[in-house]
Motif scaffolding. Structure first.
Motif, mmCIF file in Angstrom:
data_model
loop_
_atom_site.group_PDB
_atom_site.id
_atom_site.type_symbol
_atom_site.label_atom_id
_atom_site.label_comp_id
_atom_site.label_asym_id
_atom_site.label_seq_id
_atom_site.Cartn_x
_atom_site.Cartn_y
_atom_site.Cartn_z
ATOM 1 N N ILE A 114 13.129 25.572 30.365
ATOM 2 C CA ILE A 114 14.252 26.470 30.179
ATOM 3 C C ILE A 114 13.858 27.610 29.006
ATOM 4 O O ILE A 114 13.882 28.858 29.094
ATOM 5 N N LEU A 115 13.382 27.087 27.690
ATOM 6 C CA LEU A 115 13.124 27.949 26.613
ATOM 7 C C LEU A 115 11.912 28.891 26.774
ATOM 8 O O LEU A 115 11.630 29.574 25.915
ATOM 9 N N ASN A 116 10.802 28.336 27.644
ATOM 10 C CA ASN A 116 9.797 28.934 27.789
ATOM 11 C C ASN A 116 10.028 30.325 28.462
ATOM 12 O O ASN A 116 10.366 30.245 29.598
ATOM 13 N N ILE B 231 21.738 29.968 25.048
ATOM 14 C CA ILE B 231 20.710 31.109 25.085
ATOM 15 C C ILE B 231 21.331 32.419 24.883
ATOM 16 O O ILE B 231 20.671 33.255 24.209
ATOM 17 N N TYR B 232 22.378 32.811 25.865
ATOM 18 C CA TYR B 232 22.860 34.231 25.738
ATOM 19 C C TYR B 232 23.220 34.777 24.347
ATOM 20 O O TYR B 232 22.855 35.952 23.807
ATOM 21 N N PRO B 233 23.994 33.894 23.624
ATOM 22 C CA PRO B 233 24.375 34.356 22.304
ATOM 23 C C PRO B 233 23.214 34.505 21.035
ATOM 24 O O PRO B 233 23.515 34.822 19.899
ATOM 25 N N MET C 179 15.708 33.797 20.533
ATOM 26 C CA MET C 179 14.828 33.173 21.813
ATOM 27 C C MET C 179 13.458 34.050 21.642
ATOM 28 O O MET C 179 12.524 33.573 22.012
ATOM 29 N N ASN C 180 13.575 35.161 21.124
ATOM 30 C CA ASN C 180 12.328 36.094 21.102
ATOM 31 C C ASN C 180 11.538 35.744 19.887
ATOM 32 O O ASN C 180 10.253 36.030 20.137
ATOM 33 N N LEU D 231 11.618 32.799 17.851
ATOM 34 C CA LEU D 231 11.092 31.430 17.446
ATOM 35 C C LEU D 231 10.423 30.764 18.573
ATOM 36 O O LEU D 231 10.681 31.429 19.733
ATOM 37 N N SER D 232 9.942 29.713 18.111
ATOM 38 C CA SER D 232 9.096 28.935 19.154
ATOM 39 C C SER D 232 10.175 27.899 19.729
ATOM 40 O O SER D 232 11.246 27.912 19.553
ATOM 41 N N ALA D 233 9.976 27.606 21.058
ATOM 42 C CA ALA D 233 10.885 26.881 22.060
ATOM 43 C C ALA D 233 11.294 25.589 21.023
ATOM 44 O O ALA D 233 12.463 25.478 20.929
ATOM 45 N N GLN D 234 10.484 25.004 20.587
ATOM 46 C CA GLN D 234 11.030 23.929 19.456
ATOM 47 C C GLN D 234 11.903 24.384 18.333
ATOM 48 O O GLN D 234 12.870 23.551 18.169
ATOM 49 N N GLU D 235 11.636 25.340 17.993
ATOM 50 C CA GLU D 235 12.381 25.842 16.771
ATOM 51 C C GLU D 235 13.647 26.321 17.019
ATOM 52 O O GLU D 235 14.747 26.060 16.529
ATOM 53 N N PHE D 236 13.669 26.893 18.416
ATOM 54 C CA PHE D 236 14.812 27.061 18.887
ATOM 55 C C PHE D 236 15.889 26.000 19.154
ATOM 56 O O PHE D 236 17.036 25.972 18.940
ATOM 57 N N TYR D 237 15.382 24.967 19.857
ATOM 58 C CA TYR D 237 15.851 23.839 20.055
ATOM 59 C C TYR D 237 16.462 23.161 19.271
ATOM 60 O O TYR D 237 17.886 22.750 18.995
#
Length: 452
Positions: free
Chosen positions: A211-213, A310-312, A317-318, A320-326
């Motif tokens: 998803i985050l990728n 994700i949307y807000p 998302m642009n 951070l890394s996927a792990q950082e975002f999670y």
């Protein structure tokens, strides 16, 4: 392996075994698994398979002609009718599949006429036609207007719905129950989304990779789905974000979005037509003072996940890394997010018990919930004899406390229901006082996820 479609597969086989030509309408939202079901059904059969694309009438016909010509080299090229008749002569039993057939029927009135004329022919050979569509709203509300009396010749309608939790568990056999519930909550049981997850990876790894990728299939799936079905995506996105944040009542939506009441009502109707949201009504009691009026909720799991997390937070998302975002946006909020799916799973558990006559209610005539101004009743089952079962679900705490039971009792008083049976569900354990209650009060049943 095809999960959860044995009933639909049997219905297709029944149409194939019928002693006449048949037309079956197979429909359901995008990614629901129509093509996977058809592939399973076509195994070992003579068939023509065609997916209709958005094209001009002439181009559509040429594409269909080329598909048929790949298997039938000698064709009288004089329109759809000649192609259908050629297909009918391929074998004693032949299957014609046209996926997304609305891309033809919407623009070519003669198409269904020619198909019905062929199906109505009395021949020694048998033709089984399967028409599919991902446009649920069009099938249910516009099909008859589009094809007229030809709709009478459709032998069967099969609507594919999301898989249930039992099927999800089968697909993720290596996961424990809570991980399976989490996958169920995120994907909503949509097969096309489930295929992106693996029980060889942790939940975090699945979310980050699938998803985050930004290169993954699901990263923008919710937005693409809306874009394919609707215009004014910015307006719909604003409404869906508000719903994902818990603004369930119309007044809350009006206040947040500042859209006119007439305008927002139209948008809500369109979202319900796509089965993206649903209107929830509280259990019907005479006293409405303590009861919340009808509320709107996002119906599909991934749509809610997207607009909640994700949307807000697209900027992060642009950047951070996927792990950082999670870690920043999802990890601490996951238990709250899956709480609604947990209630759904508990409801399915009771439905399963009822189907094998292991529920104390002799019959289940009605299933509902109650939303109060100061608390909720997560599950209400009512039998034909008026006897009632009430349930409360704990998904956020490691142990369910006696105070949770007291909250349920207070809600039952406000809702003016007196259930004969009380089921308490917990993702973990139960407090000592609750365990003593269950021993002394036979109405009370304690169900942990280990019981699932």
């Amino acid at each position: 392996m095809l999960f959860g479609r044995s009933k639909e597969l049997k219905e297709l086989e029944d149409q194939y075994s019928a002693a006449k030509n048949t037309i079956t309408m197979l429909y359901g939202r995008k990614d629901i698994g129509k093509t996977s079901l058809i592939k399973e059904f076509l195994n070992g059969k003579t068939y023509i398979y065609y997916e209709a694309v958005l094209a001009s009438e002439k181009e559509q016909y040429n594409l269909f002609y080329n598909t048929v010509n790949d298997k039938i080299t000698t064709i009288n090229d004089s329109g759809y009718g000649s192609l259908f008749e050629a297909i009918l002569q391929m074998d004693k039993k032949v299957v014609l599949v046209i996926e997304e057939f609305q891309n033809i029927a919407r623009y070519n009135k003669a198409f269904m006429n020619e198909l019905v004329n062929t199906v109505s022919m009395d021949t020694n050979n048998q033709l089984t036609v399967i028409l599919t569509s991902s446009s649920v709203n069009w099938i249910e509300n516009n099909l008859v207007a589009a094809i007229g009396m030809n709709a009478m010749y459709i032998s069967s309608f099969i609507k594919l719905k999301e898989l249930n939790f039992v099927d999800t568990v089968k697909m993720f056999a290596k996961y424990d129950i809570m991980d399976a519930i989490t996958v169920y909550a995120i994907t909503g049981g949509v097969p096309g989304y489930l295929r992106n997850f693996s029980d060889k990876q942790s939940i975090k790894e699945n979310i980050c990779n699938s998803i985050l990728n930004p290169c993954s299939n699901m990263s923008n799936a919710a937005y693409v789905f809306l874009k394919d079905e609707l215009r004014e995506i910015s307006t719909y996105s604003t409404i869906l974000k508000a719903l994902a944040e818990g603004r369930y009542k119309l007044n809350d939506l009006y206040t947040y979005t500042e859209f006119g009441r007439d305008k927002i009502s139209v948008y809500m109707k369109n979202l319900m037509g796509l089965e993206l949201i649903e209107k929830m009504f509280s259990y019907d009691v005479n006293d409405k003072v303590n009861t919340k009026k009808g509320m709107y909720k996002i119906k599909t799991g991934y749509m809610e996940f997207y607009y909640k997390f994700i949307y807000p937070n697209q900027t992060d998302m642009n950047m951070l890394s996927a792990q950082e975002f999670y870690d920043k946006h999802i990890d601490s909020n996951m238990q709250e997010f899956i709480s609604e799916a947990f209630i759904k799973v508990c409801t399915e558990y009771l439905e399963l018990l009822a189907s094998i006559r292991q529920l104390p209610l002799e019959t289940v005539a009605r299933k509902s919930r109650w939303w109060g101004k100061n608390g909720n009743i997560d599950i209400i089952f009512e039998g034909e004899d008026g006897k009632c079962l009430a349930g409360k679900c704990n998904c956020t705490e490691d142990a369910m406390k006696y105070s949770d039971y007291e909250d349920l009792v207070e809600c039952m008083k406000l809702a003016k229901i007196e259930p004969e049976y009380i089921y308490l569900f917990s993702k973990g354990t139960f407090g000592a006082r609750l365990q003593e209650l269950a021993k002394s009060d036979k109405r009370v049943a304690l169900i942990s996820i280990d019981d699932f």
